[in-house]
Design a protein around this motif. Structure first.
Motif, PDB file in Angstrom:
ATOM      1  N   LEU A  79       0.830  -1.205   0.000  1.00  0.00           N
ATOM      2  CA  LEU A  79       0.000   0.000   0.000  1.00  0.00           C
ATOM      3  C   LEU A  79       0.865   1.256   0.000  1.00  0.00           C
ATOM      4  N   SER A  80       1.902   1.242   0.825  1.00  0.00           N
ATOM      5  CA  SER A  80       2.765   2.406   0.963  1.00  0.00           C
ATOM      6  C   SER A  80       3.439   2.765  -0.351  1.00  0.00           C
ATOM      7  N   CYS A  81       3.768   1.747  -1.153  1.00  0.00           N
ATOM      8  CA  CYS A  81       4.436   2.009  -2.433  1.00  0.00           C
ATOM      9  C   CYS A  81       3.550   2.779  -3.404  1.00  0.00           C
ATOM     10  N   MET A  82       2.248   2.743  -3.188  1.00  0.00           N
ATOM     11  CA  MET A  82       1.341   3.542  -4.000  1.00  0.00           C
ATOM     12  C   MET A  82       1.084   4.910  -3.367  1.00  0.00           C
ATOM     13  N   GLY A  83       1.823   5.210  -2.300  1.00  0.00           N
ATOM     14  CA  GLY A  83       1.626   6.459  -1.595  1.00  0.00           C
ATOM     15  C   GLY A  83       0.392   6.445  -0.709  1.00  0.00           C
ATOM     16  N   ALA A  84      -0.091   5.247  -0.375  1.00  0.00           N
ATOM     17  CA  ALA A  84      -1.331   5.109   0.389  1.00  0.00           C
ATOM     18  C   ALA A  84      -1.044   4.909   1.877  1.00  0.00           C
ATOM     19  N   ARG A  85      -1.666   5.720   2.704  1.00  0.00           N
ATOM     20  CA  ARG A  85      -1.569   5.527   4.154  1.00  0.00           C
ATOM     21  C   ARG A  85      -2.418   4.324   4.533  1.00  0.00           C
ATOM     22  N   PRO A  86      -1.802   3.266   5.098  1.00  0.00           N
ATOM     23  CA  PRO A  86      -2.576   2.059   5.426  1.00  0.00           C
ATOM     24  C   PRO A  86      -3.607   2.333   6.508  1.00  0.00           C
ATOM     25  N   LEU A  87      -4.835   1.900   6.261  1.00  0.00           N
ATOM     26  CA  LEU A  87      -5.929   2.099   7.213  1.00  0.00           C
ATOM     27  C   LEU A  87      -6.363   0.787   7.858  1.00  0.00           C
ATOM     28  N   TYR A  88      -6.691  -0.202   7.034  1.00  0.00           N
ATOM     29  CA  TYR A  88      -7.323  -1.426   7.523  1.00  0.00           C
ATOM     30  C   TYR A  88      -6.650  -2.657   6.938  1.00  0.00           C
ATOM     31  N   LEU A  89      -6.570  -3.704   7.744  1.00  0.00           N
ATOM     32  CA  LEU A  89      -6.099  -5.005   7.295  1.00  0.00           C
ATOM     33  C   LEU A  89      -7.111  -6.078   7.661  1.00  0.00           C
ATOM     34  N   THR A  90      -7.198  -7.099   6.828  1.00  0.00           N
ATOM     35  CA  THR A  90      -7.844  -8.356   7.211  1.00  0.00           C
ATOM     36  C   THR A  90      -6.782  -9.447   7.150  1.00  0.00           C
ATOM     37  N   CYS A  91      -7.024 -10.540   7.849  1.00  0.00           N
ATOM     38  CA  CYS A  91      -6.045 -11.627   7.832  1.00  0.00           C
ATOM     39  C   CYS A  91      -6.759 -12.971   7.841  1.00  0.00           C
ATOM     40  N   SER A  92      -6.121 -13.944   7.198  1.00  0.00           N
ATOM     41  CA  SER A  92      -6.646 -15.303   7.157  1.00  0.00           C
ATOM     42  C   SER A  92      -5.519 -16.263   7.527  1.00  0.00           C
ATOM     43  N   PHE A  93      -5.790 -17.147   8.467  1.00  0.00           N
ATOM     44  CA  PHE A  93      -4.827 -18.153   8.912  1.00  0.00           C
ATOM     45  C   PHE A  93      -5.246 -19.529   8.421  1.00  0.00           C
ATOM     46  N   VAL A  94      -4.318 -20.268   7.829  1.00  0.00           N
ATOM     47  CA  VAL A  94      -4.486 -21.693   7.594  1.00  0.00           C
ATOM     48  C   VAL A  94      -3.417 -22.383   8.433  1.00  0.00           C
ATOM     49  N   ILE A  95      -3.849 -23.130   9.451  1.00  0.00           N
ATOM     50  CA  ILE A  95      -2.936 -23.642  10.473  1.00  0.00           C
ATOM     51  C   ILE A  95      -2.904 -25.166  10.405  1.00  0.00           C
ATOM     52  N   GLU A  96      -1.717 -25.724  10.461  1.00  0.00           N
ATOM     53  CA  GLU A  96      -1.565 -27.172  10.416  1.00  0.00           C
ATOM     54  C   GLU A  96      -1.930 -27.796  11.761  1.00  0.00           C
ATOM     55  N   GLU A  97      -2.657 -28.879  11.713  1.00  0.00           N
ATOM     56  CA  GLU A  97      -2.944 -29.653  12.917  1.00  0.00           C
ATOM     57  C   GLU A  97      -1.632 -29.995  13.616  1.00  0.00           C
ATOM     58  N   GLY A  98      -1.577 -29.724  14.914  1.00  0.00           N
ATOM     59  CA  GLY A  98      -0.368 -29.981  15.683  1.00  0.00           C
ATOM     60  C   GLY A  98       0.520 -28.769  15.873  1.00  0.00           C
ATOM     61  N   PHE A  99       0.175 -27.646  15.229  1.00  0.00           N
ATOM     62  CA  PHE A  99       0.981 -26.431  15.388  1.00  0.00           C
ATOM     63  C   PHE A  99       0.874 -25.945  16.833  1.00  0.00           C
ATOM     64  N   PRO A 100       1.993 -25.594  17.489  1.00  0.00           N
ATOM     65  CA  PRO A 100       1.951 -25.202  18.902  1.00  0.00           C
ATOM     66  C   PRO A 100       1.135 -23.931  19.132  1.00  0.00           C
ATOM     67  N   ILE A 101       0.268 -23.980  20.126  1.00  0.00           N
ATOM     68  CA  ILE A 101      -0.570 -22.831  20.470  1.00  0.00           C
ATOM     69  C   ILE A 101       0.280 -21.631  20.881  1.00  0.00           C
ATOM     70  N   ASP A 102       1.351 -21.875  21.658  1.00  0.00           N
ATOM     71  CA  ASP A 102       2.160 -20.737  22.111  1.00  0.00           C
ATOM     72  C   ASP A 102       2.875 -20.050  20.946  1.00  0.00           C
ATOM     73  N   GLU A 103       3.223 -20.809  19.894  1.00  0.00           N
ATOM     74  CA  GLU A 103       3.825 -20.186  18.712  1.00  0.00           C
ATOM     75  C   GLU A 103       2.801 -19.338  17.966  1.00  0.00           C
ATOM     76  N   LEU A 104       1.568 -19.817  17.889  1.00  0.00           N
ATOM     77  CA  LEU A 104       0.509 -19.039  17.247  1.00  0.00           C
ATOM     78  C   LEU A 104       0.262 -17.753  18.025  1.00  0.00           C
TER      79      LEU A 104
END
Length: 334
Positions: A79-104
């Motif tokens: 966004l910044s490279c277009m001279g745009a001040r970042p306002l909002y983000l969304t995020c999506s997680f795909v997590i592997e079974e067995g991934f440690p909770i504390d690492e997440l």
């Protein structure tokens, strides 16, 4: 809550609620974050920019950063490279079974801290759990929206002969850090990623002058690939001075051992900027006053000759074409 991710965490029931409440809501909470199917947001004035990016870096934790910080930096910087001040983000997680909770938990904390650096807020998200072996730990996708001032106009097709070419710091550190973290070559060297959110750096440039033609982050393929992309988009030539390109001594040493060119190693906290020569000294001065760009430098110029090509003036005084990027650019960093 269990110590690792289970398939139940992706089933939409009690464990999913515990995961969202125990980790994501804890770090991402803000008045705009929604529990509904979509965030409802104030409408910004002016033009908007929107970008999305996926992150599958391995290892997910590396010297100088992790996939959580990287996922915010990547979209903020686009966004910044277009001279745009970042306002909002969304995020999506795909997590592997067995991934440690504390690492997440650690990754989510890093995302929140990185977003706070530049004032962007996470407003919506999604979580999926994949079976063991279907995902390498965790994949994250972020999308973002930013707002552009009316007098700002940047793009890869806007470079002009006579423009100075600026990089905002030493190059190739992210790619080198990931390469070493994988330990495939058994090389021990102290290299940390340059992973950083760069809106404040871009703002400092635009506060100095709006007469900026190109801003591009040098991620996959590094600075060399970015220069070839811009040369093609703008139908111009590029000429760079090898001795002016900042490269950390350790990165240069690792590249020498492995036969790699730091110009083709990925950065995650470096920009390539093209602007009129008379504006370049002030831009560099502004950048050097910012965190993450203290070593900004002018490395070359845009030319009317050699259209679509990148010429490098070497340290021994000769000129040669920078090889065209092709094939698998190592290492893969996202």
């Amino acid at each position: 809550m269990s110590e690792t991710i289970t398939m139940a965490h992706g089933a939409g029931g009690k464990q999913t609620s515990e995961l969202i409440g125990g980790i994501f809501s804890k770090y991402f909470a803000n008045p705009l974050l929604t529990a509904d199917d979509a965030a409802v947001l104030p409408r910004p004035e002016g033009r908007i920019a929107m970008s999305t990016d996926g992150f599958i870096v391995s290892p997910s934790e590396f010297p100088g950063g992790n996939i959580g910080r990287l996922s915010v930096c990547g979209t903020v910087n686009d966004l910044s490279c277009m001279g745009a001040r970042p306002l909002y983000l969304t995020c999506s997680f795909v997590i592997e079974e067995g991934f440690p909770i504390d690492e997440l938990d650690h990754l989510a904390c890093s995302m929140a801290e990185t977003a706070k650096e530049v004032g962007v807020v996470l407003v919506a998200g999604d979580t999926k759990v994949a079976g063991k072996g279907q995902v390498d730990g965790v994949f994250i996708t972020t999308a973002g929206v930013g707002v552009i001032d009316d007098d700002v106009n940047t793009g890869g097709a806007l470079a002009k002969p006579g423009d100075a070419i600026i990089v905002t710091g030493d190059i190739g550190r992210h790619g080198c850090a990931i390469l070493l973290a994988r330990d495939e070559f058994k090389i021990k060297a102290d290299v940390t990623s340059d992973d950083a959110p760069l809106w404040n750096n871009v703002k400092a440039v635009l506060d100095t002058t709006k007469d900026v033609h190109v801003i591009r982050d040098a991620t996959r393929g590094g600075v060399g690939t970015v220069l070839y992309e811009i040369a093609g988009q703008s139908d111009v030539g590029i000429r760079i001075e090898q001795t002016d390109v900042p490269v950390d001594e350790t990165v240069q040493g690792v590249c020498g051992m492995l036969g790699l060119n730091p110009l083709y190693l990925a950065c995650e906290g470096r920009l390539v900027i093209m602007a009129p020569k008379d504006k370049a000294p002030a831009i560099v001065e502004a950048l050097r006053g910012c965190q993450y760009s203290e070593n900004a430098a002018i490395i070359g110029e845009v030319t009317a000759e050699n259209k679509g090509r990148v010429v490098i003036h070497t340290e021994i005084g000769s000129e040669t074409l920078l090889p065209l990027p092709g094939g698998e650019l190592l290492p893969r960093i996202c």
